[in-house]
Design a protein around this motif. Structure first.
Motif, PDB file in Angstrom:
ATOM      1  N   ASN A  91     -90.794  46.943 -87.380  1.00 44.28           N
ATOM      2  CA  ASN A  91     -90.465  46.415 -88.695  1.00 44.28           C
ATOM      3  C   ASN A  91     -89.121  46.899 -89.227  1.00 44.28           C
ATOM      4  O   ASN A  91     -88.743  46.566 -90.346  1.00 44.28           O
ATOM      5  CB  ASN A  91     -91.567  46.794 -89.694  1.00 44.28           C
ATOM      6  N   ASP A  92     -88.423  47.709 -88.460  1.00 41.59           N
ATOM      7  CA  ASP A  92     -87.123  48.200 -88.900  1.00 41.59           C
ATOM      8  C   ASP A  92     -86.065  47.115 -88.730  1.00 41.59           C
ATOM      9  O   ASP A  92     -86.108  46.332 -87.781  1.00 41.59           O
ATOM     10  CB  ASP A  92     -86.699  49.423 -88.085  1.00 41.59           C
ATOM     11  N   PRO A  93     -85.089  47.060 -89.608  1.00 42.33           N
ATOM     12  CA  PRO A  93     -84.027  46.058 -89.482  1.00 42.33           C
ATOM     13  C   PRO A  93     -82.976  46.481 -88.470  1.00 42.33           C
ATOM     14  O   PRO A  93     -82.892  47.640 -88.065  1.00 42.33           O
ATOM     15  CB  PRO A  93     -83.431  46.038 -90.887  1.00 42.33           C
ATOM     16  N   GLY A  94     -82.170  45.528 -88.066  1.00 36.52           N
ATOM     17  CA  GLY A  94     -81.056  45.838 -87.198  1.00 36.52           C
ATOM     18  C   GLY A  94     -79.998  46.645 -87.925  1.00 36.52           C
ATOM     19  O   GLY A  94     -79.818  46.522 -89.140  1.00 36.52           O
ATOM     20  N   ILE A  95     -79.274  47.486 -87.186  1.00 42.20           N
ATOM     21  CA  ILE A  95     -78.217  48.317 -87.761  1.00 42.20           C
ATOM     22  C   ILE A  95     -76.841  47.762 -87.413  1.00 42.20           C
ATOM     23  O   ILE A  95     -75.942  47.743 -88.242  1.00 42.20           O
ATOM     24  CB  ILE A  95     -78.347  49.768 -87.281  1.00 42.20           C
ATOM     25  N   ILE A  96     -76.659  47.305 -86.177  1.00 37.62           N
ATOM     26  CA  ILE A  96     -75.431  46.631 -85.773  1.00 37.62           C
ATOM     27  C   ILE A  96     -75.823  45.276 -85.198  1.00 37.62           C
ATOM     28  O   ILE A  96     -76.734  45.183 -84.379  1.00 37.62           O
ATOM     29  CB  ILE A  96     -74.647  47.430 -84.714  1.00 37.62           C
ATOM     30  N   HIS A  97     -75.137  44.219 -85.644  1.00 34.87           N
ATOM     31  CA  HIS A  97     -75.407  42.863 -85.160  1.00 34.87           C
ATOM     32  C   HIS A  97     -74.147  42.257 -84.561  1.00 34.87           C
ATOM     33  O   HIS A  97     -73.046  42.451 -85.083  1.00 34.87           O
ATOM     34  CB  HIS A  97     -75.882  41.958 -86.302  1.00 34.87           C
ATOM     35  N   LEU A  98     -74.340  41.504 -83.481  1.00 28.96           N
ATOM     36  CA  LEU A  98     -73.297  40.645 -82.934  1.00 28.96           C
ATOM     37  C   LEU A  98     -73.756  39.212 -83.163  1.00 28.96           C
ATOM     38  O   LEU A  98     -74.795  38.793 -82.635  1.00 28.96           O
ATOM     39  CB  LEU A  98     -73.095  40.881 -81.433  1.00 28.96           C
ATOM     40  N   TRP A  99     -73.017  38.469 -83.978  1.00 27.32           N
ATOM     41  CA  TRP A  99     -73.362  37.084 -84.296  1.00 27.32           C
ATOM     42  C   TRP A  99     -72.389  36.129 -83.607  1.00 27.32           C
ATOM     43  O   TRP A  99     -71.200  36.428 -83.462  1.00 27.32           O
ATOM     44  CB  TRP A  99     -73.281  36.827 -85.800  1.00 27.32           C
ATOM     45  N   HIS A 100     -72.884  34.966 -83.227  1.00 28.51           N
ATOM     46  CA  HIS A 100     -72.055  33.827 -82.823  1.00 28.51           C
ATOM     47  C   HIS A 100     -72.328  32.757 -83.860  1.00 28.51           C
ATOM     48  O   HIS A 100     -73.355  32.093 -83.818  1.00 28.51           O
ATOM     49  CB  HIS A 100     -72.418  33.358 -81.415  1.00 28.51           C
ATOM     50  N   ASP A 101     -71.418  32.600 -84.831  1.00 29.56           N
ATOM     51  CA  ASP A 101     -71.748  31.829 -86.030  1.00 29.56           C
ATOM     52  C   ASP A 101     -71.442  30.339 -85.879  1.00 29.56           C
ATOM     53  O   ASP A 101     -70.964  29.868 -84.838  1.00 29.56           O
ATOM     54  CB  ASP A 101     -71.057  32.426 -87.263  1.00 29.56           C
ATOM     55  N   HIS A 102     -71.743  29.574 -86.952  1.00 33.47           N
ATOM     56  CA  HIS A 102     -71.634  28.116 -86.909  1.00 33.47           C
ATOM     57  C   HIS A 102     -70.188  27.640 -86.851  1.00 33.47           C
ATOM     58  O   HIS A 102     -69.933  26.473 -86.561  1.00 33.47           O
ATOM     59  CB  HIS A 102     -72.328  27.502 -88.124  1.00 33.47           C
ATOM     60  N   GLU A 103     -69.232  28.539 -87.101  1.00 37.17           N
ATOM     61  CA  GLU A 103     -67.816  28.189 -86.987  1.00 37.17           C
ATOM     62  C   GLU A 103     -67.226  28.674 -85.666  1.00 37.17           C
ATOM     63  O   GLU A 103     -66.014  28.704 -85.498  1.00 37.17           O
ATOM     64  CB  GLU A 103     -67.036  28.778 -88.164  1.00 37.17           C
ATOM     65  N   ASP A 104     -68.095  29.044 -84.729  1.00 38.29           N
ATOM     66  CA  ASP A 104     -67.692  29.479 -83.391  1.00 38.29           C
ATOM     67  C   ASP A 104     -66.913  30.787 -83.426  1.00 38.29           C
ATOM     68  O   ASP A 104     -65.968  30.987 -82.663  1.00 38.29           O
ATOM     69  CB  ASP A 104     -66.864  28.389 -82.702  1.00 38.29           C
ATOM     70  N   ASN A 105     -67.330  31.691 -84.321  1.00 37.09           N
ATOM     71  CA  ASN A 105     -66.734  33.010 -84.421  1.00 37.09           C
ATOM     72  C   ASN A 105     -67.648  34.075 -83.820  1.00 37.09           C
ATOM     73  O   ASN A 105     -68.871  33.937 -83.839  1.00 37.09           O
ATOM     74  CB  ASN A 105     -66.479  33.394 -85.880  1.00 37.09           C
ATOM     75  N   LEU A 106     -67.039  35.132 -83.311  1.00 36.45           N
ATOM     76  CA  LEU A 106     -67.743  36.366 -82.992  1.00 36.45           C
ATOM     77  C   LEU A 106     -67.677  37.259 -84.225  1.00 36.45           C
ATOM     78  O   LEU A 106     -66.587  37.523 -84.747  1.00 36.45           O
ATOM     79  CB  LEU A 106     -67.089  37.068 -81.806  1.00 36.45           C
ATOM     80  N   ILE A 107     -68.839  37.701 -84.696  1.00 37.01           N
ATOM     81  CA  ILE A 107     -68.906  38.563 -85.874  1.00 37.01           C
ATOM     82  C   ILE A 107     -69.630  39.853 -85.491  1.00 37.01           C
ATOM     83  O   ILE A 107     -70.676  39.815 -84.832  1.00 37.01           O
ATOM     84  CB  ILE A 107     -69.645  37.874 -87.035  1.00 37.01           C
ATOM     85  N   ILE A 108     -69.071  40.977 -85.894  1.00 39.80           N
ATOM     86  CA  ILE A 108     -69.724  42.275 -85.736  1.00 39.80           C
ATOM     87  C   ILE A 108     -70.030  42.785 -87.142  1.00 39.80           C
ATOM     88  O   ILE A 108     -69.129  42.934 -87.969  1.00 39.80           O
ATOM     89  CB  ILE A 108     -68.839  43.264 -84.972  1.00 39.80           C
ATOM     90  N   GLU A 109     -71.298  43.035 -87.398  1.00 35.79           N
ATOM     91  CA  GLU A 109     -71.742  43.407 -88.745  1.00 35.79           C
ATOM     92  C   GLU A 109     -72.567  44.688 -88.676  1.00 35.79           C
ATOM     93  O   GLU A 109     -73.380  44.864 -87.766  1.00 35.79           O
ATOM     94  CB  GLU A 109     -72.581  42.280 -89.356  1.00 35.79           C
ATOM     95  N   SER A 110     -72.358  45.572 -89.637  1.00 32.32           N
ATOM     96  CA  SER A 110     -73.129  46.817 -89.699  1.00 32.32           C
ATOM     97  C   SER A 110     -74.000  46.821 -90.949  1.00 32.32           C
ATOM     98  O   SER A 110     -73.743  46.100 -91.919  1.00 32.32           O
ATOM     99  CB  SER A 110     -72.193  48.025 -89.711  1.00 32.32           C
TER     100      SER A 110
END
Length: 242
Positions: A91-110
């Motif tokens: 049930n713990d949330p993610g701490i670091i995420h790698l997204w491939h978003d709808h605008e075709d970007n690589l996103i790194i989120e903390s």
């Protein structure tokens, strides 16, 4: 595990060694969740029972990713994860995420919060986009991460893309844990919140972890490209202890 996937416009060879991993989420894949629940369609591998990340320790992680040019995310209606450091319990949330978003970007989120888990963490969390840029396609890209999960100002996250530092963050990272406690494990693959089902494929290779004695060179896929002997079996992930 594959040696090439040219017929599907994927890699012609592994980043290093002989084999790489292909993960495909398909439009016809049955959902693991009830139809009315989002994020039910996914394909992932996890290190949950193998390698866990611990609080207030210097850690390293490296990998190569190949994204085919035919993967279209323009219809993604919410989030599309291709990798994450997931909280150490279910049930713990993610701490670091790698997204491939709808605008075709690589996103790194903390993500961080000054609270212990489990709790209603969503009321306390701060999500920060550390990097956003066009997703490189039709080639192997190398990502190297150096991080310390620490809810105080002593946390940090550093990320290199193809040898160029794209994130250099210092500050709170993660949730309130005591030093040495299990904090997160790694998940790789396509995991999305949209209900629109369409095919997407991601390839992974040269995955390795390191403790505080590791270096950029010991973790970076570029240090191993073409140098390791090709074997008859896929290369397992490496935990670098020095």
């Amino acid at each position: 595990y594959l040696t090439n996937d040219i017929e599907n416009r994927g890699p012609s060879a592994a980043r290093a060694g002989k084999y790489f991993l292909k993960l495909t989420r398909t439009a016809t894949q049955p959902s693991a969740y009830p139809p009315d629940q989002d994020n039910g369609n996914r394909v992932e591998v996890t290190t949950a029972s193998e390698f866990v990340e611990r609080a207030m320790e210097d850690r390293w992680f490296g990998m190569s990713i190949w994204v085919p040019s035919w993967v279209d995310t323009s219809q993604v209606s919410s989030w599309n994860s291709i990798g994450q450091w997931h909280g150490s319990s279910g049930n713990d949330p993610g701490i670091i995420h790698l997204w491939h978003d709808h605008e075709d970007n690589l996103i790194i989120e903390s993500r961080t919060a000054p609270v212990s888990l489990p709790t209603d963490w969503w009321n306390y969390t701060t999500d920060t986009v550390q990097y956003k840029g066009p997703m490189p396609k039709d080639r192997w890209i190398d990502l190297v991460f150096n991080y310390r999960f620490d809810y105080t100002e002593n946390g940090y996250l550093r990320v290199w893309l193809d040898g160029n530092k794209i994130v250099d963050y210092s500050g709170p990272l993660g949730f309130k844990h005591s030093a040495g406690n299990s904090v997160a494990y790694v998940k790789l693959g396509s995991y999305a919140g949209d209900k629109h089902e369409f095919d997407r494929t991601y390839y992974y290779d040269e995955v390795r972890w390191g403790n505080g004695s590791a270096t950029y060179e010991s973790i970076s896929p570029a240090s191993y490209g073409g140098l390791r002997e090709s074997g008859a079996r896929p290369n397992p992930p490496k935990m670098i202890e020095q």
